[in-house]
Design a protein around this motif. Sequence first.
Motif, PDB file in Angstrom:
ATOM      1  N   ILE A   1      20.661   1.263   0.352  1.00 55.47           N
ATOM      2  CA  ILE A   1      21.540   0.993   1.348  1.00 55.47           C
ATOM      3  C   ILE A   1      21.761  -0.156   1.139  1.00 55.47           C
ATOM      4  O   ILE A   1      23.202  -0.711   1.562  1.00 55.47           O
ATOM      5  CB  ILE A   1      20.736   1.378   2.639  1.00 55.47           C
ATOM      6  N   GLN A   2      21.072  -1.200   0.761  1.00 57.48           N
ATOM      7  CA  GLN A   2      21.526  -2.654   0.552  1.00 57.48           C
ATOM      8  C   GLN A   2      22.331  -2.941  -0.337  1.00 57.48           C
ATOM      9  O   GLN A   2      23.217  -3.548  -0.254  1.00 57.48           O
ATOM     10  CB  GLN A   2      20.130  -3.564   0.591  1.00 57.48           C
ATOM     11  N   MET A   3      22.214  -2.041  -1.464  1.00 56.22           N
ATOM     12  CA  MET A   3      23.214  -2.157  -2.666  1.00 56.22           C
ATOM     13  C   MET A   3      24.452  -1.596  -2.349  1.00 56.22           C
ATOM     14  O   MET A   3      25.425  -2.385  -2.572  1.00 56.22           O
ATOM     15  CB  MET A   3      22.633  -1.306  -3.906  1.00 56.22           C
ATOM     16  N   LEU A   4      24.631  -0.603  -1.402  1.00 55.08           N
ATOM     17  CA  LEU A   4      25.872  -0.179  -0.988  1.00 55.08           C
ATOM     18  C   LEU A   4      26.621  -1.259  -0.472  1.00 55.08           C
ATOM     19  O   LEU A   4      27.720  -1.599  -0.413  1.00 55.08           O
ATOM     20  CB  LEU A   4      25.555   1.164  -0.214  1.00 55.08           C
TER      21      LEU A   4
ATOM     22  N   TRP B   1      42.708   3.224  -7.716  1.00 56.75           N
ATOM     23  CA  TRP B   1      41.856   3.380  -6.711  1.00 56.75           C
ATOM     24  C   TRP B   1      40.371   3.090  -6.879  1.00 56.75           C
ATOM     25  O   TRP B   1      39.430   2.991  -6.000  1.00 56.75           O
ATOM     26  CB  TRP B   1      41.824   4.874  -6.447  1.00 56.75           C
ATOM     27  N   PHE B   2      40.073   2.404  -8.112  1.00 58.42           N
ATOM     28  CA  PHE B   2      38.756   1.969  -8.668  1.00 58.42           C
ATOM     29  C   PHE B   2      38.864   0.449  -8.824  1.00 58.42           C
ATOM     30  O   PHE B   2      39.437   0.110  -9.736  1.00 58.42           O
ATOM     31  CB  PHE B   2      38.009   2.979  -9.784  1.00 58.42           C
ATOM     32  N   THR B   3      37.853  -0.318  -8.296  1.00 60.11           N
ATOM     33  CA  THR B   3      38.198  -1.603  -8.303  1.00 60.11           C
ATOM     34  C   THR B   3      37.130  -2.101  -9.412  1.00 60.11           C
ATOM     35  O   THR B   3      37.251  -3.224  -9.870  1.00 60.11           O
ATOM     36  CB  THR B   3      37.821  -2.476  -6.906  1.00 60.11           C
ATOM     37  N   GLY B   4      35.843  -1.642  -9.611  1.00 54.15           N
ATOM     38  CA  GLY B   4      34.820  -2.095 -10.582  1.00 54.15           C
ATOM     39  C   GLY B   4      33.707  -1.618 -10.175  1.00 54.15           C
ATOM     40  O   GLY B   4      33.383  -0.862  -9.252  1.00 54.15           O
ATOM     41  N   SER B   5      32.504  -2.009 -10.919  1.00 54.77           N
ATOM     42  CA  SER B   5      31.102  -1.852 -10.772  1.00 54.77           C
ATOM     43  C   SER B   5      30.376  -3.073 -11.163  1.00 54.77           C
ATOM     44  O   SER B   5      30.738  -3.821 -11.832  1.00 54.77           O
ATOM     45  CB  SER B   5      30.891  -0.595 -11.591  1.00 54.77           C
ATOM     46  N   VAL B   6      29.068  -3.053 -10.540  1.00 55.80           N
ATOM     47  CA  VAL B   6      28.040  -3.789 -10.827  1.00 55.80           C
ATOM     48  C   VAL B   6      26.956  -3.108 -11.496  1.00 55.80           C
ATOM     49  O   VAL B   6      26.202  -2.200 -10.654  1.00 55.80           O
ATOM     50  CB  VAL B   6      27.577  -4.647  -9.628  1.00 55.80           C
TER      51      VAL B   6
ATOM     52  N   GLU C   1      19.574  -8.469  -6.329  1.00 54.08           N
ATOM     53  CA  GLU C   1      19.003  -9.432  -5.375  1.00 54.08           C
ATOM     54  C   GLU C   1      20.173 -10.562  -5.314  1.00 54.08           C
ATOM     55  O   GLU C   1      20.836 -10.773  -4.146  1.00 54.08           O
ATOM     56  CB  GLU C   1      17.862 -10.272  -5.653  1.00 54.08           C
ATOM     57  N   THR C   2      20.629 -11.273  -6.423  1.00 54.48           N
ATOM     58  CA  THR C   2      21.408 -12.228  -6.547  1.00 54.48           C
ATOM     59  C   THR C   2      23.035 -11.674  -6.347  1.00 54.48           C
ATOM     60  O   THR C   2      23.974 -12.548  -5.801  1.00 54.48           O
ATOM     61  CB  THR C   2      21.463 -13.133  -7.628  1.00 54.48           C
ATOM     62  N   VAL C   3      23.201 -10.601  -6.674  1.00 56.44           N
ATOM     63  CA  VAL C   3      24.628 -10.362  -6.823  1.00 56.44           C
ATOM     64  C   VAL C   3      24.967  -9.292  -5.867  1.00 56.44           C
ATOM     65  O   VAL C   3      26.149  -9.271  -4.976  1.00 56.44           O
ATOM     66  CB  VAL C   3      25.315  -9.624  -8.169  1.00 56.44           C
ATOM     67  N   LEU C   4      23.970  -8.297  -5.352  1.00 62.14           N
ATOM     68  CA  LEU C   4      24.233  -7.207  -4.433  1.00 62.14           C
ATOM     69  C   LEU C   4      23.534  -7.555  -3.088  1.00 62.14           C
ATOM     70  O   LEU C   4      23.503  -6.874  -2.336  1.00 62.14           O
ATOM     71  CB  LEU C   4      23.929  -5.900  -4.777  1.00 62.14           C
ATOM     72  N   HIS C   5      22.872  -8.828  -3.329  1.00 61.63           N
ATOM     73  CA  HIS C   5      21.999  -9.132  -1.867  1.00 61.63           C
ATOM     74  C   HIS C   5      21.296  -8.146  -1.123  1.00 61.63           C
ATOM     75  O   HIS C   5      21.008  -8.302  -0.197  1.00 61.63           O
ATOM     76  CB  HIS C   5      23.272  -9.507  -0.836  1.00 61.63           C
TER      77      HIS C   5
END
Length: 427
Positions: free
Chosen positions: A345-348, A309-314, A323-327
Motif C-alpha cells: 500500500i505504501q509502495m503504491l 500511457w506508461f511513465t516508468g518503474s521503480v 524506504e528512500t525512493v517510495l517512502h
Amino acid sequence: MENNTAATQAKVSIITIGDELLIGQVVDTNSAWMAQQLNLAGFNVHHRVAVGDTWEDIWEALNQESERANIVLITGGLGPTADDITKPLLCEYFGGKLVQHAPTLAHLEQLFSQVLKRPLTDRNRKQAEVPDVCTVLLNERGTAPGMLFEKNNRLFFSMPGVPHEMQGLMQKHVLPLLQQRFNPGIVEHRYLLTAGIGESDLADRIEAFETALPAFIKLAYLPHYGMVRLRLTARGVQNDTSVITTLNEQFALLQTYVTDVMVVNEDITMQALVGKLLKARKQTLATAESCTGGYISHLITAMPGASSWFTGSVVSYSNKIKETVLHVLSDTFTTAGAVSEETVIQMLAGILGEMETDYGIAVSGIMGPDGGTPEKPVGTVWVAVGSRKRLETKKFQFRYDRARNIEMTAVNALNMLRKVIEETHPL
C-alpha cells in the motif's frame, strides 16, 4: 454445412535441424512461429520433428515426413561451418550436384562489401553453391539461400535456422507459393479470455453450447496463468461468407454463457488490454516492483506505443529503496515485513506520488526457491493496484518455480488493475 476444402489435401510437416535443439541449448521457436503463420494462411501442420546434425537422422526424417505430408518445411543446417550438413544432404537426397548460383553470389558480394564491411571469404562464397535440382529462394536477410525441391508431388522447402532469416523467406516466398499451389480455404478464429473459473468448471458451464456447435466449428480450451482462453475456429470453402456469419453468431452466443467471468473478447495480452484501456481514457500508469524485478514494466515496454500511457518503474528490490525512493515507513518492515499488505500500500502511494500517474501497481513477494518462512512460504505475494481514489489489494499464494511465480504475479497484477480501471472509469 459441408466443409470440403483443399486444405485437407495440403498436409504440412516441419523438420527443425540442430543438436542445440535436442540438448535444450536453444528453444525451437521456429516451428511454433511457422505453425502459427501456416494456420493463419489456412494450412494444417500435422507433424513437427526435431533432429540433430546427423546425416542418418535427417535422411530418415525426410523419408518419414514425405510419407505423412505433401509439404515439408525444413530449417537449420545451412551455415558455412562443417556441422552444417543440410545442403549437401539435400543435394544427394534429390539427386543433384552443387553449382554456383550467380544471383546469390552477387547478393553475398553486395552484403559483405556494403553492409558487413569485410572481405567475402571462400567459406562464405560457398554459400552461393546450391543443388542444381532446386529452385533458389533469395534470402535478403542473410547469406544462406532458401531452396525449394519437388519430388513425387511433394514440396520441400529448406530455410536457414536463424529466425529472422527464416521468417523473411516464409513471408516472401513460401506462404505465397503455397497459397498459389493450394486452395487453403477459410480459417477464422475468435478468442475470449476468462478469469476466476477453472477449466473443468468452465467446460461444465458451456457443455451444451459446445455439443451444439456446427461440425465446421471447433472449440479449444487454452489455460494459461491461472486463466482460461477460449478459441473458436471455423474452417470452410474460400469465399463462403456463411462460414464467417455462423462463426460470429456462435461467438456472440458463447459470450452469453461466460459474461460474469469474461475478461476480454479478443486475442490480446493482459498488458495490451491494460494499455488499450488507459489510452482510451488518456490516463497513465507506473509500477513499483520488488519481487518481479521489473518484469511487469518489461511486458509493458515490449509493446510499441507504450510510452503514451506508461511513465516508468521503480525496481525496489531492497528495503532501502522502498524506504528512500517510495517512502515506505521503516517501522513497516519491523511490524509487518517487506512482504505485506501494509508495504505494498505504501509502495503504491509512493509510486503514484513520484511518477505523478493516474494508476499504479505495487508488488512484493517471495519468489523462491528459498526465502520462505512458515508464516510466509515461497510463493507468497502481495499486490496493490489503483489510484489516489481507489485502492485494491490481494494476497496470492503461488506454488510454482521462481520464473513461473514471477509471471503469475505480473499477469494477475495487471488483471487486478484492469478491473479497477473498468469499474472506476467506465466508457
